[in-house]
Design a protein around this motif. Structure first.
Motif, PDB file in Angstrom:
ATOM      1  N   MET A  27       0.833  -1.197   0.000  1.00 24.62           N
ATOM      2  CA  MET A  27       0.000   0.000   0.000  1.00 24.62           C
ATOM      3  C   MET A  27       0.874   1.255   0.000  1.00 24.62           C
ATOM      4  O   MET A  27       0.676   2.153  -0.825  1.00 24.62           O
ATOM      5  N   VAL A  28       1.830   1.314   0.909  1.00 22.09           N
ATOM      6  CA  VAL A  28       2.693   2.492   1.009  1.00 22.09           C
ATOM      7  C   VAL A  28       3.457   2.686  -0.296  1.00 22.09           C
ATOM      8  O   VAL A  28       3.527   3.799  -0.832  1.00 22.09           O
ATOM      9  N   THR A  29       4.000   1.615  -0.822  1.00 25.37           N
ATOM     10  CA  THR A  29       4.754   1.703  -2.073  1.00 25.37           C
ATOM     11  C   THR A  29       3.868   2.180  -3.215  1.00 25.37           C
ATOM     12  O   THR A  29       4.253   3.081  -3.974  1.00 25.37           O
ATOM     13  N   ALA A  30       2.682   1.604  -3.342  1.00 24.27           N
ATOM     14  CA  ALA A  30       1.789   1.963  -4.448  1.00 24.27           C
ATOM     15  C   ALA A  30       1.398   3.435  -4.391  1.00 24.27           C
ATOM     16  O   ALA A  30       1.471   4.147  -5.406  1.00 24.27           O
ATOM     17  N   THR A  35       1.936   8.989  -6.438  1.00 27.54           N
ATOM     18  CA  THR A  35       2.028  10.437  -6.174  1.00 27.54           C
ATOM     19  C   THR A  35       3.376  10.982  -6.636  1.00 27.54           C
ATOM     20  O   THR A  35       3.455  12.111  -7.124  1.00 27.54           O
ATOM     21  N   ALA A  36       4.435  10.181  -6.510  1.00 27.29           N
ATOM     22  CA  ALA A  36       5.758  10.613  -6.991  1.00 27.29           C
ATOM     23  C   ALA A  36       5.738  10.805  -8.506  1.00 27.29           C
ATOM     24  O   ALA A  36       6.348  11.747  -9.025  1.00 27.29           O
ATOM     25  N   HIS A  37       5.047   9.931  -9.209  1.00 25.01           N
ATOM     26  CA  HIS A  37       4.941  10.045 -10.671  1.00 25.01           C
ATOM     27  C   HIS A  37       4.270  11.362 -11.044  1.00 25.01           C
ATOM     28  O   HIS A  37       4.712  12.067 -11.967  1.00 25.01           O
ATOM     29  N   ASP A  38       3.203  11.705 -10.334  1.00 22.41           N
ATOM     30  CA  ASP A  38       2.496  12.952 -10.635  1.00 22.41           C
ATOM     31  C   ASP A  38       3.370  14.170 -10.346  1.00 22.41           C
ATOM     32  O   ASP A  38       3.339  15.143 -11.088  1.00 22.41           O
ATOM     33  N   ARG A 129      -6.726  11.400  -5.513  1.00 24.09           N
ATOM     34  CA  ARG A 129      -6.975  10.333  -6.482  1.00 24.09           C
ATOM     35  C   ARG A 129      -6.401   8.991  -6.028  1.00 24.09           C
ATOM     36  O   ARG A 129      -7.033   7.952  -6.186  1.00 24.09           O
ATOM     37  N   HIS A 130      -5.208   9.010  -5.456  1.00 22.37           N
ATOM     38  CA  HIS A 130      -4.527   7.756  -5.116  1.00 22.37           C
ATOM     39  C   HIS A 130      -4.722   7.307  -3.675  1.00 22.37           C
ATOM     40  O   HIS A 130      -4.302   6.204  -3.322  1.00 22.37           O
TER      41      HIS A 130
END
Length: 154
Positions: A27-30, A35-38, A129-130
């Motif tokens: 969960m934390v990784t996903a 959010t890092a990608h955004d 969103r995430h």
């Protein structure tokens, strides 16, 4: 008798405990990856955003390097290296700490403030969103209680 922890018997995780632990890690990784990608689309890393946003919480966007490192859970040397990269991009600047001759202050620059103002709406939308919008209000409240409990010092 030895007091070495490695000599203590291992209290292995039960299957349900291991499943919960691994689900938490996934969960934390996903959420972090998404959010890092955004943020990356805006030219910022998660640590960049964390430094900018936490500095913005201080009067005049200023904090000691020591306080900032503690807030982020980083060593001072790690933050110092990251601050150098952000300073090269003119997002922050360093200033002498008048209260500690050996320390320094991290100060948000005008570019840093502008970057944060531009990135914040995208970051909030990403978090919604995430994370937030994917949970019911009772799930979000339960997760908050769990996070507070696990964040307490042992």
């Amino acid at each position: 008798m030895s007091t070495n922890e490695s000599d203590a018997p291992v209290h292995w995780l039960a299957p349900d405990e291991e499943q919960s632990w691994r689900a938490y890690l996934r969960m934390v990784t996903a959420v972090q990856v998404r959010t890092a990608h955004d943020l990356a689309e805006l030219g910022l890393s998660e640590p960049d955003y964390e430094v900018l946003s936490t500095l913005s919480e201080h009067p005049e966007g200023t904090s000691t390097l020591h306080e900032q490192a503690a807030k982020m859970g980083w060593s001072r040397s790690r933050l110092s290296r990251h601050a150098s990269r952000m300073e090269a991009r003119e997002l922050i600047r360093r200033a002498p700490d008048p209260n500690d001759g050996r320390g320094c202050l991290l100060v948000l620059t005008a570019t840093g403030w502008d970057t944060l103002r531009e990135a914040a709406p995208t970051h909030v939308a990403s978090v919604r969103r995430h994370f937030v919008d994917r949970l019911a209000p009772d799930e979000l409240a339960a997760l908050h209680r769990i996070a507070e409990k696990l964040s307490e010092a042992p």
